[in-house]
Design a protein around this motif. Structure first.
Motif, mmCIF file in Angstrom:
data_model
loop_
_atom_site.group_PDB
_atom_site.id
_atom_site.type_symbol
_atom_site.label_atom_id
_atom_site.label_comp_id
_atom_site.label_asym_id
_atom_site.label_seq_id
_atom_site.Cartn_x
_atom_site.Cartn_y
_atom_site.Cartn_z
ATOM 1 N N GLU A 193 48.860 63.992 112.911
ATOM 2 C CA GLU A 193 49.339 64.506 111.629
ATOM 3 C C GLU A 193 50.744 63.984 111.320
ATOM 4 N N GLN A 219 51.754 60.797 108.444
ATOM 5 C CA GLN A 219 52.731 61.073 107.386
ATOM 6 C C GLN A 219 53.853 60.042 107.403
ATOM 7 N N ALA A 261 54.827 57.383 104.344
ATOM 8 C CA ALA A 261 56.195 57.326 103.816
ATOM 9 C C ALA A 261 56.792 55.936 103.995
ATOM 10 N N THR A 289 54.542 58.607 97.835
ATOM 11 C CA THR A 289 55.360 59.768 97.487
ATOM 12 C C THR A 289 54.568 61.046 97.737
ATOM 13 N N ASN A 290 55.279 62.176 97.621
ATOM 14 C CA ASN A 290 54.648 63.492 97.780
ATOM 15 C C ASN A 290 53.895 63.592 99.107
ATOM 16 N N VAL A 291 54.420 62.950 100.133
ATOM 17 C CA VAL A 291 53.760 62.976 101.447
ATOM 18 C C VAL A 291 54.020 64.341 102.081
ATOM 19 N N HIS A 292 52.944 65.058 102.381
ATOM 20 C CA HIS A 292 53.101 66.401 102.931
ATOM 21 C C HIS A 292 51.819 66.838 103.615
ATOM 22 N N LYS A 293 51.898 67.949 104.311
ATOM 23 C CA LYS A 293 50.709 68.537 104.915
ATOM 24 C C LYS A 293 50.423 69.885 104.262
ATOM 25 N N GLU A 294 49.150 70.217 104.150
ATOM 26 C CA GLU A 294 48.728 71.490 103.583
ATOM 27 C C GLU A 294 47.926 72.245 104.629
ATOM 28 N N TYR A 319 45.860 71.368 109.399
ATOM 29 C CA TYR A 319 46.604 70.740 108.306
ATOM 30 C C TYR A 319 45.913 69.491 107.782
ATOM 31 N N ILE A 362 46.546 66.085 105.470
ATOM 32 C CA ILE A 362 47.676 65.211 105.141
ATOM 33 C C ILE A 362 47.435 64.610 103.759
ATOM 34 N N ALA A 402 49.093 62.220 100.428
ATOM 35 C CA ALA A 402 50.101 61.255 99.989
ATOM 36 C C ALA A 402 49.660 60.653 98.660
#
Length: 549
Positions: free
Chosen positions: A78, A82, A86, A91-96, A296, A298, A300
């Motif tokens: 994870e 990410q 990046a 952009t907007n790279v995140h985990k949910e 999570y 991932i 992006a």
């Protein structure tokens, strides 16, 4: 790691046929944009002469290794994915996060037959079963197949101090066709058929009962004084997988469990029948991780230029089972998703719609990651008063809940494309019983006819991360792929390593995916949708529907 062949790749890039669409043809296709020819050429160049897909998949498999949901190696994957997104400029790279359960991993394991002779067996701990506390557990086996609660009575009082073999041994599964296969034109043509939806309102109840039986079986065995369980692997050929599905907090089994290779399992069963029963020695050194019960996804993005146009999306599941490195299932798909993102970012593309990339978690335990995305961003199913469900319960029950309530973001997702069938080259797209998209997809795939990827078939597919998007009325699609040896010996097994991945196929797939995503992102209109699903009326031959008393 496979080495690239620059000369061959240059020829490959130079010989691709680019088929343009006239403005009239584009208009007939519902106003969709034709493939951008110069950009297709740039995508092909980037995806062949500068490909990183095999470097990516090699790191996911050889370096990180198996990625069981919530395991330490999955946490490593994870974080690493990410960073790569990046680094490539997304952009907007995140985990949910979403509710899942316990982490689990294998430190070491060994299963030996110690009487009537010593034999090292091919075996693996079953996921989320406890270990043997770092010591060797030694006990005789008993073959006691149990598939229903009524089977308990037969074995009551006979299991104390035994390792219980729960699978009927059967006979060998000799292959009926070659293990390694590519799709012929005839194979693909057979896929192009309408498949009537099969609404089975009782399916969820049957599956819930099987899940409930697994818990009752574990409790029965513990109560009878059994010391461990053993099951037989699904494939012959000394292949094991070790799947287990009781991963929720408070749900994990009480007894150590191992899956034994079919050939070894049958030998034990034969010896037990002839008597005396053989003795097994099990060492199962496993670790539970309860530091974070959330799994999570991932996410992006490559941002779009029109904030009102919505987004298109591609995804693959990052999680795997633990018998091998999860290469074909599904590091290959994850690497293709990541490579498509890298290719598009490297070209500096500025699409109209945002292009979103997702690496899902929990797919192997019930498509839970993409389900969580659906219920958070797209739509809910059922009444707010329905009892909450988690884990496999939520998977079994999702398609039987009514009504479907779209969320504000439902219309924003214009199309979703999924990859989850190994490392074979892409041969086209399943239209998922949506005939309106067939001519559009043929247009988008037309530049790749010489790569074998121009096919569009009407048939739906199941069992992976586009399914729950389809079930709430969002256009979600799966690619047709050459099967190679995915289903015959690789899927979930101890042979699922980097060695079985095909570099040229994965480069081709990454290129095709990148181009399809760009066509979807720049299309004048979003893809045609099927109607929002409503509860089917099931009528029996006597004229009574399931809603009648």
């Amino acid at each position: 790691m496979h080495q690239s062949r620059p000369c061959r790749l240059a020829i490959f890039a130079a010989t691709v046929t680019i088929i343009a669409l006239s403005p009239a043809a584009a208009k007939e296709r519902g106003g969709t944009a034709k493939p951008d020819q110069p950009m297709v050429n740039r995508i092909i160049d980037e995806g062949t002469n500068h490909s990183q897909v095999m470097v990516t998949v090699q790191h996911l498999t050889d370096v990180i290794g198996p990625r069981l949901t919530n395991s330490p190696s999955m946490r490593t994957a994870e974080a690493w994915t990410q960073r790569r997104f990046a680094d490539w400029g997304l952009t907007n790279v995140h985990k949910e996060g979403f509710a899942f359960g316990r982490g689990w991993s294998i430190e070491r394991s060994s299963v030996r037959m110690t009487t009537p002779r010593v034999v090292q067996l091919t075996a693996i701990p079953i996921a989320w079963t406890p270990g043997t506390n770092g010591t060797a557990l030694s006990a005789p086996v008993i073959v006691a197949p149990m598939a229903r609660e009524r089977d308990f009575a037969k074995w009551r009082g006979k299991l104390s101090g035994k390792i219980v073999m729960l699978t009927r041994p059967g006979t060998g599964d000799e292959p009926a066709e070659p293990a390694f296969r590519r799709l012929s034109g005839e194979d693909i043509a057979r896929l192009d058929r309408f498949q009537q939806p099969n609404y089975d309102p009782d399916a969820a109840d049957r599956r819930m009962k099987r899940l409930d039986f697994s818990k009752k079986l574990d409790a029965f065995l513990k109560g009878e004084g059994a010391v461990a369980t053993a099951t037989m692997a699904y494939h012959d050929g000394k292949l094991v997988s070790g799947e287990g599905y009781l991963f929720g907090v408070g749900d994990t089994p009480a007894l150590p469990g191992v899956q034994i290779a079919a050939e070894d399992y049958r030998r034990l069963a034969r010896l037990a029948k002839a008597g005396p029963a053989p003795t097994l020695e099990i060492v199962s050194d496993v670790r539970f991780d309860d530091s974070d019960a959330q799994a999570y996804n991932i996410i992006a993005d490559i941002p779009g230029t029109d904030p009102k146009a919505g987004y298109v999306m591609a995804g693959a599941h990052l999680d795997s089972w633990v018998a091998a490195d999860g290469a074909a299932d599904n590091a290959a798909g994850s690497a293709m998703i990541m490579e498509a993102a890298r290719i598009l970012a490297a070209t500096g593309v500025r699409p109209k719609r945002t292009i979103r990339f997702a690496l899902w978690s929990g797919e192997e335990q019930g498509i839970l990651g993409s389900m969580a995305y659906v219920t958070r961003h797209l739509a809910t199913r059922g009444s707010p008063n329905d009892p909450p469900q988690t884990g496999m319960q939520s998977y079994y029950g999702f398609s039987q809940k009514w009504p479907i309530t779209p969320l504000p973001g439902h219309a924003d997702l214009a199309a979703y494309f999924n990859i989850d069938n190994g490392s074979g080259k892409l041969r086209g797209l399943y239209a998922e019983t949506n005939p309106a998209v067939v001519p559009i997809f043929r247009d988008w795939l037309s530049p790749f006819a010489s790569m074998g990827a121009s096919n569009v078939v009407l048939r739906p597919t199941g069992g992976t991360d586009h399914v729950f998007l389809q079930q709430v009325g969002v256009p979600g699609f799966q690619f047709i792929q050459d099967p190679l040896d995915y289903g015959s010996r690789i899927h979930h097994t101890s042979a699922d390593t980097f060695d079985h991945l095909k570099a040229e196929d994965m480069r081709q797939a990454s290129i095709v995916l990148a181009s399809v995503l760009l066509s979807a992102a720049n299309a004048d209109k979003a893809l045609p949708r099927t109607p929002l699903p409503t509860k089917p009326v099931v009528t029996d031959p006597y004229g009574y529907s399931d809603d009648d008393d």
